[in-house]
Design a protein around this motif. Structure first.
Motif, PDB file in Angstrom:
ATOM      1  N   ALA A  11       7.207   5.916  -3.372  1.00 17.58           N
ATOM      2  CA  ALA A  11       6.639   7.147  -2.831  1.00 17.58           C
ATOM      3  C   ALA A  11       5.492   6.837  -1.878  1.00 17.58           C
ATOM      4  CB  ALA A  11       6.190   8.058  -3.961  1.00 17.58           C
ATOM      5  N   ALA A  14       7.464   5.608   3.561  1.00 20.30           N
ATOM      6  CA  ALA A  14       8.909   5.571   3.792  1.00 20.30           C
ATOM      7  C   ALA A  14       9.636   6.461   2.785  1.00 20.30           C
ATOM      8  CB  ALA A  14       9.421   4.134   3.722  1.00 20.30           C
ATOM      9  N   THR A  32       8.345   6.444  -8.748  1.00 20.62           N
ATOM     10  CA  THR A  32       7.309   5.497  -8.314  1.00 20.62           C
ATOM     11  C   THR A  32       6.538   4.941  -9.502  1.00 20.62           C
ATOM     12  OG1 THR A  32       5.173   5.354  -7.163  1.00 20.62           O
ATOM     13  CG2 THR A  32       5.912   7.565  -7.753  1.00 20.62           C
ATOM     14  N   LYS A  33       6.201   3.660  -9.432  1.00 18.65           N
ATOM     15  CA  LYS A  33       5.503   3.067 -10.583  1.00 18.65           C
ATOM     16  C   LYS A  33       4.006   3.392 -10.567  1.00 18.65           C
ATOM     17  CE  LYS A  33       5.145  -1.653  -8.652  1.00 18.65           C
ATOM     18  NZ  LYS A  33       5.394  -3.081  -8.878  1.00 18.65           N
ATOM     19  N   SER A  39       0.147   4.732  -3.578  1.00 19.51           N
ATOM     20  CA  SER A  39       1.024   3.755  -2.924  1.00 19.51           C
ATOM     21  C   SER A  39       0.229   2.999  -1.863  1.00 19.51           C
ATOM     22  CB  SER A  39       2.204   4.470  -2.266  1.00 19.51           C
ATOM     23  OG  SER A  39       2.955   5.155  -3.246  1.00 19.51           O
ATOM     24  N   HIS A  40       0.675   1.770  -1.579  1.00 18.52           N
ATOM     25  CA  HIS A  40      -0.138   0.938  -0.691  1.00 18.52           C
ATOM     26  C   HIS A  40      -0.315   1.529   0.707  1.00 18.52           C
ATOM     27  CE1 HIS A  40      -2.370  -2.417   0.655  1.00 18.52           C
ATOM     28  NE2 HIS A  40      -1.519  -2.682   1.611  1.00 18.52           N
ATOM     29  N   SER A  41       0.625   2.358   1.140  1.00 18.25           N
ATOM     30  CA  SER A  41       0.474   3.012   2.458  1.00 18.25           C
ATOM     31  C   SER A  41      -0.902   3.655   2.607  1.00 18.25           C
ATOM     32  CB  SER A  41       1.522   4.114   2.631  1.00 18.25           C
ATOM     33  OG  SER A  41       2.817   3.590   2.715  1.00 18.25           O
ATOM     34  N   GLY A  46      -6.036   1.029  10.251  1.00 17.94           N
ATOM     35  CA  GLY A  46      -6.280   1.021  11.688  1.00 17.94           C
ATOM     36  C   GLY A  46      -5.562   2.035  12.537  1.00 17.94           C
ATOM     37  N   GLY A  47      -4.257   2.283  12.252  1.00 21.10           N
ATOM     38  CA  GLY A  47      -3.582   3.234  13.123  1.00 21.10           C
ATOM     39  C   GLY A  47      -2.081   3.157  13.058  1.00 21.10           C
ATOM     40  N   MET A 156      11.252   0.996 -11.918  1.00 19.95           N
ATOM     41  CA  MET A 156      12.663   0.694 -11.637  1.00 19.95           C
ATOM     42  C   MET A 156      12.941  -0.768 -11.979  1.00 19.95           C
ATOM     43  SD  MET A 156      14.714  -1.060  -9.359  1.00 19.95           S
ATOM     44  CE  MET A 156      13.463  -1.417  -8.146  1.00 19.95           C
ATOM     45  N   ASP A 210       9.592  -5.971  -6.408  1.00 20.16           N
ATOM     46  CA  ASP A 210      10.575  -5.466  -7.388  1.00 20.16           C
ATOM     47  C   ASP A 210      11.857  -4.969  -6.708  1.00 20.16           C
ATOM     48  OD1 ASP A 210       8.388  -5.793  -9.034  1.00 20.16           O
ATOM     49  OD2 ASP A 210       7.996  -3.640  -9.228  1.00 20.16           O
ATOM     50  N   GLU A 372       8.623  -1.178   4.314  1.00 24.92           N
ATOM     51  CA  GLU A 372       8.316  -2.618   4.292  1.00 24.92           C
ATOM     52  C   GLU A 372       9.318  -3.431   3.478  1.00 24.92           C
ATOM     53  OE1 GLU A 372       4.183  -3.556   3.698  1.00 24.92           O
ATOM     54  OE2 GLU A 372       4.605  -5.703   3.522  1.00 24.92           O
ATOM     55  N   SER A 388       3.768  -0.798  11.609  1.00 25.02           N
ATOM     56  CA  SER A 388       4.403  -0.676  10.304  1.00 25.02           C
ATOM     57  C   SER A 388       4.351   0.744   9.754  1.00 25.02           C
ATOM     58  CB  SER A 388       3.739  -1.630   9.325  1.00 25.02           C
ATOM     59  OG  SER A 388       4.242  -1.393   8.054  1.00 25.02           O
ATOM     60  N   LEU A 389       3.226   1.414   9.916  1.00 29.93           N
ATOM     61  CA  LEU A 389       3.185   2.824   9.525  1.00 29.93           C
ATOM     62  C   LEU A 389       4.249   3.571  10.332  1.00 29.93           C
ATOM     63  CD1 LEU A 389      -0.655   3.606   9.287  1.00 29.93           C
ATOM     64  CD2 LEU A 389       0.943   3.115   7.435  1.00 29.93           C
TER      65      LEU A 389
HETATM   66  C1  LIG Z   1      -4.730  -2.962   3.475  1.00 32.66           C
HETATM   67  C2  LIG Z   1      -3.588  -2.651   4.400  1.00 32.66           C
HETATM   68  C3  LIG Z   1      -3.815  -2.020   5.609  1.00 32.66           C
HETATM   69  C4  LIG Z   1      -2.759  -1.734   6.461  1.00 32.66           C
HETATM   70  N1  LIG Z   1      -3.024  -1.110   7.652  1.00 32.66           N
HETATM   71  C5  LIG Z   1      -2.000  -0.774   8.462  1.00 32.66           C
HETATM   72  C6  LIG Z   1      -2.243  -0.042   9.657  1.00 32.66           C
HETATM   73  O1  LIG Z   1      -3.360   0.339   9.989  1.00 32.66           O
HETATM   74  N2  LIG Z   1      -1.177   0.256  10.447  1.00 32.66           N
HETATM   75  C7  LIG Z   1       0.104  -0.109  10.117  1.00 32.66           C
HETATM   76  O2  LIG Z   1       1.020   0.192  10.870  1.00 32.66           O
HETATM   77  N3  LIG Z   1       0.344  -0.781   8.975  1.00 32.66           N
HETATM   78  C8  LIG Z   1      -0.667  -1.107   8.139  1.00 32.66           C
HETATM   79  N4  LIG Z   1      -0.407  -1.784   6.976  1.00 32.66           N
HETATM   80  C9  LIG Z   1       0.996  -1.984   6.555  1.00 32.66           C
HETATM   81  C10 LIG Z   1       1.559  -0.671   6.033  1.00 32.66           C
HETATM   82  O3  LIG Z   1       0.554   0.056   5.378  1.00 32.66           O
HETATM   83  C11 LIG Z   1       2.707  -0.878   5.057  1.00 32.66           C
HETATM   84  O4  LIG Z   1       3.634  -1.795   5.565  1.00 32.66           O
HETATM   85  C12 LIG Z   1       3.430   0.444   4.796  1.00 32.66           C
HETATM   86  O5  LIG Z   1       2.508   1.431   4.444  1.00 32.66           O
HETATM   87  C13 LIG Z   1       4.472   0.283   3.715  1.00 32.66           C
HETATM   88  O6  LIG Z   1       4.960   1.547   3.343  1.00 32.66           O
HETATM   89  P1  LIG Z   1       6.155   1.693   2.344  1.00 32.66           P
HETATM   90  O7  LIG Z   1       6.416   3.144   2.224  1.00 32.66           O
HETATM   91  O8  LIG Z   1       7.263   0.812   2.785  1.00 32.66           O
HETATM   92  O9  LIG Z   1       5.645   1.066   0.963  1.00 32.66           O
HETATM   93  P2  LIG Z   1       4.329   1.336   0.062  1.00 32.66           P
HETATM   94  O10 LIG Z   1       3.395   2.292   0.642  1.00 32.66           O
HETATM   95  O11 LIG Z   1       3.827  -0.021  -0.291  1.00 32.66           O
HETATM   96  O12 LIG Z   1       4.938   2.025  -1.232  1.00 32.66           O
HETATM   97  C14 LIG Z   1       5.748   1.327  -2.149  1.00 32.66           C
HETATM   98  C15 LIG Z   1       6.184   2.301  -3.221  1.00 32.66           C
HETATM   99  O13 LIG Z   1       7.168   1.670  -4.041  1.00 32.66           O
HETATM  100  C16 LIG Z   1       6.880   1.925  -5.395  1.00 32.66           C
HETATM  101  N5  LIG Z   1       7.471   0.853  -6.201  1.00 32.66           N
HETATM  102  C17 LIG Z   1       7.476  -0.486  -5.956  1.00 32.66           C
HETATM  103  N6  LIG Z   1       8.116  -1.133  -6.942  1.00 32.66           N
HETATM  104  C18 LIG Z   1       8.530  -0.198  -7.825  1.00 32.66           C
HETATM  105  C19 LIG Z   1       9.232  -0.233  -9.071  1.00 32.66           C
HETATM  106  N7  LIG Z   1       9.647  -1.384  -9.600  1.00 32.66           N
HETATM  107  N8  LIG Z   1       9.470   0.926  -9.713  1.00 32.66           N
HETATM  108  C20 LIG Z   1       9.042   2.117  -9.202  1.00 32.66           C
HETATM  109  N9  LIG Z   1       8.365   2.211  -8.041  1.00 32.66           N
HETATM  110  C21 LIG Z   1       8.120   1.066  -7.361  1.00 32.66           C
HETATM  111  C22 LIG Z   1       5.368   1.981  -5.457  1.00 32.66           C
HETATM  112  O14 LIG Z   1       4.939   2.680  -6.588  1.00 32.66           O
HETATM  113  C23 LIG Z   1       5.055   2.738  -4.149  1.00 32.66           C
HETATM  114  O15 LIG Z   1       5.155   4.129  -4.345  1.00 32.66           O
HETATM  115  C24 LIG Z   1      -1.445  -2.085   6.108  1.00 32.66           C
HETATM  116  C25 LIG Z   1      -1.208  -2.712   4.898  1.00 32.66           C
HETATM  117  C26 LIG Z   1      -2.267  -3.016   4.065  1.00 32.66           C
HETATM  118  C27 LIG Z   1      -1.966  -3.760   2.800  1.00 32.66           C
END
Ligand SMILES: Cc1cc2nc3c(=O)[nH]c(=O)nc-3n(C[C@H](O)[C@H](O)[C@H](O)COP(=O)(O)OP(=O)(O)OC[C@H]3O[C@@H](n4cnc5c(N)ncnc54)[C@H](O)[C@@H]3O)c2cc1C
Length: 569
Positions: A11, A14, A32-33, A39-41, A46-47, A156, A210, A372, A388-389
């Motif tokens: 959650a 993406a 979501t865990k 979530s790390h997003s 930065g942007g 999961m 995971d 990601e 990446s965002l």
């Molecule tokens: C500190 C930091 C700053 C950043 N700044 C930028 C920026 O300014 N601009 C940019 O473009 N990118 C930036 N990035 C990269 C970008 O934030 C990430 O690549 C992007 O947000 C990833 O989004 P996502 O939705 O793929 O995953 P995430 O936001 O990481 O979410 C992963 C989700 O998967 C769930 N999940 C994972 N494993 C399990 C499981 N086993 N069971 C249930 N749920 C699970 C988690 O609970 C979470 O909800 C940054 C990254 C970091 C670490």
């Protein structure tokens, strides 16, 4: 058995963006865990990139070229083209959903410079961009609560694959410890990256591979895992991120002698060269003994920006420095070092988020991935900041749309519920039965240490071989660990052990793919093969599981507009 038309794991940006598409017509489970807004997003600072042209003329072609060049020509250019073209539209959509972007004097969305982008195209909300977008999406998801059911703090474990088709997942409710099967016509993984494998990382605790490993355990290969991005400005020793926005706003990098050393490495772009280049420059200065006070760190100097600009554009960075090390960047430089930040590789997909399982791009029916954890691949060998965002948003949406189309016309696949549950229950029981003297925390720390040292910014054959051997040794030691909590309720120790298992496996996959790639490209730098080798390695790696071992295959890169040429800045 729980049942949803579509089940999304993750959650972050993406997963939530995908959910908003699927819920238009179908019922969605969003699992979501961690609580969605953790979530790390949400840590992104930065942007988010888009060629809006609000500060200077800009075009999608320039955004595309910068992305392909930044990725050292390993990006699949058909996917990049779709993605950069969609960027302006998705930014306005986020704005209309309620995301508050910083503004120019005349009220337009402000844009700043970022590494490797030839134009200022990072849209931002001060230095809390991910936070602003994640909360806007979360609000939209809550607004659609009728068709999106959130499973918050559920874990999961694995995919359900029957007759070559994905028909669900096996999960645990972390609160009760119950193991359940969720039956779905289609599953989307949006599980994020795996930076926690490394000792110094900007990533959240949940970024543990995971999703990638659940796919791998189902026989699906992982693509381009050797490409891990090291961010130039993680807090020294801790890795907490100081956004590249600090350099985008004009910050300097200084070595121990007080020199702006980027002059030696990327004279035209200086501090705003792509991250792989800046991280290597920093590591070279540190290795040559020119770190600050002889230590393994560099200075990020923002003092010349002045307090007013720092408070307007970089307030979070200032606060992080004050809270974590008592350094106020208005008055003193911040100590930084390269920190594992982003996984360019992941679960292979086509540009519609459909997971593909071989060099011919054969689809795995019913299984999709975005963000990601996926590898489409728009970032190639190195991702540009703010891309990446954008990836999570654009491909979250695209994947949601293609899943909606697929699932509307699909039946539920087969599931053998008791068999699937038993597989996970047996795995948990096996962990509970272990009765050795090994300490999981020690194993985790050693893994992080060895990956940082031997599979980090600089790599070579000797170190990679010893890295693989060390990781294999740690995997063996894991079998002799011991759990202290055998209860069901909120047994976080159990999930951490499962996550550690996933991380050890992906660590071996990363280092094996890195050993096989005898060239240097983007984030993967081999001191024993310092040149890029397009003849032999203009191709994506695919690591497969085979009889308990790893097998490597390769697939070709899609080159459309921009032929590979030397990458200089
Ligand atoms: C500190 C930091 C700053 C950043 N700044 C930028 C920026 O300014 N601009 C940019 O473009 N990118 C930036 N990035 C990269 C970008 O934030 C990430 O690549 C992007 O947000 C990833 O989004 P996502 O939705 O793929 O995953 P995430 O936001 O990481 O979410 C992963 C989700 O998967 C769930 N999940 C994972 N494993 C399990 C499981 N086993 N069971 C249930 N749920 C699970 C988690 O609970 C979470 O909800 C940054 C990254 C970091 C670490």
């Amino acid at each position: 058995m729980i049942k949803h038309d579509v089940l999304i794991v993750g959650a972050g940006l993406a997963g939530m963006r995908a959910a908003l598409e699927v819920c238009r017509d179908l019922d969605v489970g969003l699992l979501t865990k961690v609580y969605p807004s953790r979530s790390h997003s949400g840590a992104a600072q930065g942007g988010i990139a888009a060629a809006l042209g609000n500060s200077e003329d800009d075009s999608w072609e320039e955004h595309m070229f910068d992305t392909v060049k930044g990725g050292d020509y390993l990006s699949d250019q058909d996917a990049v083209e779709e993605y950069v073209k969609a960027a302006p539209r998705v930014i306005y959509e986020l704005e209309h959903m309620g995301c508050t972007f910083s503004r120019t004097e005349d009220g337009k969305i402000a844009q700043r410079s970022f590494g490797g982008h030839s134009k200022p195209r990072a849209c931002f909300s001060a230095d809390r961009t991910g936070h602003a977008i994640l909360h806007a999406l979360h609000e939209q998801v809550l607004k659609n609560a009728k068709s999106i059911k959130i499973y918050s703090e559920w874990y999961m474990h694995q995919l359900v694959i029957e007759e070559g088709r994905c028909s669900g997942v096996v999960v645990s409710n972390i609160r009760t410890g119950e193991v359940e099967v969720i039956h779905a016509k289609a599953v989307i993984f949006a599980t994020g990256g795996y930076g926690r494998v490394f000792k110094i990382t900007t990533n959240a605790f949940a970024s543990t591979a995971d999703g990638a490993m659940a796919a791998f355990h189902a026989g699906i290969p992982l693509e381009d895992t050797e490409f891990v991005q090291f961010h130039p400005s993680g807090l020294y020793r801790q890795g907490i991120l100081f956004s590249e926005a600090a350099r985008g706003e004009g910050g300097y990098l200084l070595n121990g002698k007080g020199e702006r050393f980027m002059e030696q490495y990327a004279p035209s772009r200086m501090e705003l060269a792509p991250r792989d280049i800046v991280a290597r420059a920093e590591q070279s200065e540190i290795d040559a003994g020119r770190g600050v006070n002889g230590e393994a760190c560099i200075h990020l100097d923002l003092r010349h920006l002045g307090e007013a600009r720092i408070m307007e554009r970089l307030p979070q960075i200032r606060q992080l420095g004050i809270d974590f090390i008592g350094v106020d960047c208005v008055k003193e430089p911040l100590p930084i070092q390269p920190s594992a930040h982003y996984s360019m590789g992941g679960i292979p997909t086509d540009m519609f988020g459909q997971v593909v399982i071989d060099p011919d791009n054969t689809p795995m029916e019913g299984f999709f991935a975005a963000g990601e954890c996926a590898c489409v691949s728009v970032h190639g060998a190195n991702r540009l900041g703010t891309n990446s965002l954008l990836e999570a948003t654009v491909f979250g949406e695209r994947t949601g749309r293609s899943v909606l189309k697929y699932a509307k016309n699909a039946e539920f696949g087969k599931v053998n519920e008791s068999h699937e549950r038993a597989r996970v229950l047996n795995q948990i029981e096996e962990i509970f039965q272990r009765d050795g003297s090994e300490n999981y925390n020690d194993i985790r720390n050693e893994m992080k240490e060895v990956m940082m040292e031997k599979c980090g910014v600089f790599r070579d054959a000797e170190n990679l071989k010893s890295c693989i051997a060390a990781i294999q040794g740690l995997k063996e030691r894991c079998k002799k660990g011991k759990v202290t909590d055998k209860g069901k309720l909120f047994n976080t120790e159990l999930y951490e052990i499962i996550e550690l298992g996933n991380m050890l496996e992906i660590a071996e996959i990363i280092s094996t793919a890195a050993l096989a790639r005898t060239e240097s490209r983007g984030g993967h730098y081999r001191t024993d093969f310092p040149k890029r080798d397009d003849q032999d390695f203009l191709k994506h790696s695919l690591v497969y599981p085979k009889d308990g071992q790893l097998e490597l295959k390769y697939k070709s890169v899609v080159v459309t507009r921009y032929q590979p040429k030397e990458r200089t800045y």
